[in-house]
Design a protein around this motif. Structure first.
Motif, PDB file in Angstrom:
ATOM      1  N   GLN A  36       0.817  -1.218   0.000  1.00 44.78           N
ATOM      2  CA  GLN A  36       0.000   0.000   0.000  1.00 44.78           C
ATOM      3  C   GLN A  36       0.851   1.269   0.000  1.00 44.78           C
ATOM      4  O   GLN A  36       0.300   2.373  -0.053  1.00 44.78           O
ATOM      5  N   THR A  37       2.145   1.099   0.067  1.00 39.14           N
ATOM      6  CA  THR A  37       3.044   2.259   0.034  1.00 39.14           C
ATOM      7  C   THR A  37       3.463   2.488  -1.412  1.00 39.14           C
ATOM      8  O   THR A  37       4.369   1.835  -1.933  1.00 39.14           O
ATOM      9  N   THR A  38       2.800   3.392  -2.079  1.00 38.44           N
ATOM     10  CA  THR A  38       3.069   3.660  -3.492  1.00 38.44           C
ATOM     11  C   THR A  38       4.006   4.851  -3.645  1.00 38.44           C
ATOM     12  O   THR A  38       4.156   5.680  -2.730  1.00 38.44           O
ATOM     13  N   VAL A  39       4.623   4.941  -4.806  1.00 37.58           N
ATOM     14  CA  VAL A  39       5.494   6.085  -5.104  1.00 37.58           C
ATOM     15  C   VAL A  39       4.678   7.371  -5.039  1.00 37.58           C
ATOM     16  O   VAL A  39       5.148   8.400  -4.536  1.00 37.58           O
ATOM     17  N   GLU A  40       3.446   7.311  -5.521  1.00 36.58           N
ATOM     18  CA  GLU A  40       2.572   8.483  -5.491  1.00 36.58           C
ATOM     19  C   GLU A  40       2.342   8.952  -4.055  1.00 36.58           C
ATOM     20  O   GLU A  40       2.420  10.152  -3.754  1.00 36.58           O
ATOM     21  N   ALA A  41       2.075   7.994  -3.155  1.00 36.75           N
ATOM     22  CA  ALA A  41       1.816   8.356  -1.765  1.00 36.75           C
ATOM     23  C   ALA A  41       3.072   8.901  -1.093  1.00 36.75           C
ATOM     24  O   ALA A  41       3.012   9.850  -0.308  1.00 36.75           O
ATOM     25  N   ILE A  42       4.212   8.301  -1.403  1.00 36.35           N
ATOM     26  CA  ILE A  42       5.478   8.758  -0.822  1.00 36.35           C
ATOM     27  C   ILE A  42       5.762  10.189  -1.250  1.00 36.35           C
ATOM     28  O   ILE A  42       6.092  11.056  -0.421  1.00 36.35           O
ATOM     29  N   ALA A  43       5.648  10.438  -2.551  1.00 29.66           N
ATOM     30  CA  ALA A  43       5.922  11.778  -3.073  1.00 29.66           C
ATOM     31  C   ALA A  43       4.965  12.806  -2.481  1.00 29.66           C
ATOM     32  O   ALA A  43       5.378  13.910  -2.100  1.00 29.66           O
ATOM     33  N   GLU A  44       3.696  12.437  -2.394  1.00 30.17           N
ATOM     34  CA  GLU A  44       2.701  13.362  -1.836  1.00 30.17           C
ATOM     35  C   GLU A  44       3.019  13.696  -0.391  1.00 30.17           C
ATOM     36  O   GLU A  44       2.943  14.864   0.023  1.00 30.17           O
ATOM     37  N   ASN A  45       3.384  12.684   0.407  1.00 33.46           N
ATOM     38  CA  ASN A  45       3.705  12.920   1.815  1.00 33.46           C
ATOM     39  C   ASN A  45       4.982  13.735   1.987  1.00 33.46           C
ATOM     40  O   ASN A  45       5.130  14.449   2.984  1.00 33.46           O
ATOM     41  N   ALA A  46       5.891  13.616   1.024  1.00 31.30           N
ATOM     42  CA  ALA A  46       7.149  14.369   1.101  1.00 31.30           C
ATOM     43  C   ALA A  46       7.017  15.756   0.490  1.00 31.30           C
ATOM     44  O   ALA A  46       7.933  16.573   0.606  1.00 31.30           O
ATOM     45  N   GLY A  47       5.887  16.003  -0.171  1.00 33.80           N
ATOM     46  CA  GLY A  47       5.655  17.316  -0.762  1.00 33.80           C
ATOM     47  C   GLY A  47       6.410  17.556  -2.052  1.00 33.80           C
ATOM     48  O   GLY A  47       6.762  18.705  -2.365  1.00 33.80           O
ATOM     49  N   VAL A  48       6.646  16.475  -2.816  1.00 36.84           N
ATOM     50  CA  VAL A  48       7.347  16.610  -4.095  1.00 36.84           C
ATOM     51  C   VAL A  48       6.586  15.837  -5.164  1.00 36.84           C
ATOM     52  O   VAL A  48       5.611  15.133  -4.875  1.00 36.84           O
ATOM     53  N   SER A  49       7.033  15.946  -6.408  1.00 38.69           N
ATOM     54  CA  SER A  49       6.390  15.227  -7.501  1.00 38.69           C
ATOM     55  C   SER A  49       6.947  13.809  -7.616  1.00 38.69           C
ATOM     56  O   SER A  49       8.016  13.510  -7.093  1.00 38.69           O
ATOM     57  N   GLN A  50       6.206  12.944  -8.325  1.00 35.05           N
ATOM     58  CA  GLN A  50       6.701  11.593  -8.561  1.00 35.05           C
ATOM     59  C   GLN A  50       7.977  11.627  -9.395  1.00 35.05           C
ATOM     60  O   GLN A  50       8.864  10.790  -9.222  1.00 35.05           O
ATOM     61  N   ARG A  51       8.061  12.568 -10.294  1.00 35.30           N
ATOM     62  CA  ARG A  51       9.272  12.710 -11.107  1.00 35.30           C
ATOM     63  C   ARG A  51      10.475  12.994 -10.218  1.00 35.30           C
ATOM     64  O   ARG A  51      11.565  12.446 -10.419  1.00 35.30           O
TER      65      ARG A  51
END
Length: 209
Positions: A36-51
């Motif tokens: 359930q830990t997706t790249v999208e969720a990680i980036a969102e929580n860190a305040g950055v883009s997936q790129r």
């Protein structure tokens, strides 16, 4: 580029972004599980883009553990002397340093929990250790090739093969610690641990010679 102490402002911001992504990934993995830990969720929580995420990590598992590309410090390499009697020890310590450079983050307790809960993460860590060994082989081969005492072929093998054998032997004390009872994968091999296992290796060399 603005200088701030010994590191540039850009370097500090990169370090802050790396830490934010790692903290987000590790926290989400403990809360939700790896699936359930997706790249999208990680980036969102860190305040950055997936790129931006992929500028720092190749996969979410690397972000969860805080893995980074290993590197050889030129200053550290410059202290390795191919003419020294303790060359094997020097290469072993260089290998340990490069391997440790692949593991970032400042929370070994959290890393310990992650490795215990998700053993498959250990495979990603081992991949980085293999990269570290390859880097050290390449670096040591360069040192041997530049030393006339080592550059001449030995038993038909050149500096590259000689360096690979040397690094493999130098890696024995590290592997000894990695497989010892009580080894903590969250902390890795410590300099004091390496010293005692190197002493055992030299003891065996004397006994077998």
């Amino acid at each position: 580029m603005i200088e701030t102490g010994t590191r540039t402002l850009r370097e500090r911001r990169k370090a802050e972004t790396w830490t934010a992504l790692h903290d987000a990934a590790a926290s989400l993995a403990l809360q939700r599980g790896i699936e359930q830990t997706t790249v999208e969720a990680i980036a969102e929580n860190a305040g950055v883009s997936q790129r931006t995420f992929f500028n720092y990590f190749r996969a979410k598992e690397d972000a969860i553990l805080g893995l980074q590309e290993p590197h050889v410090d030129p200053e550290e390499l410059s202290r390795v002397s191919t003419s020294a009697e303790d060359l094997l020890d020097q290469v072993s310590r260089l290998l340990m340093t490069v391997a440790r450079s692949a593991i970032g983050g400042a929370d070994p307790d959290r890393r310990r929990k992650l490795l215990a809960r998700y053993p498959n993460l250990g495979r990603h860590k081992m991949e980085q250790m293999v990269k570290a060994e390859t880097l050290v082989c390449y670096a040591v081969a360069g040192l041997l090739a530049a030393d006339p005492a080592w550059s001449a072929p030995a038993a038909g093998f050149g500096p590259d093969e000689t360096a690979r054998m040397l690094v493999m032997i130098a890696g024995i004390p590290l592997r000894f610690n990695l497989t010892s009872a009580g080894f903590d994968p969250a902390k890795g091999v410590q300099p004091d641990d390496l010293g005692s296992s190197l002493a055992l290796l030299h003891h065996l060399q004397r006994k077998l010679s």
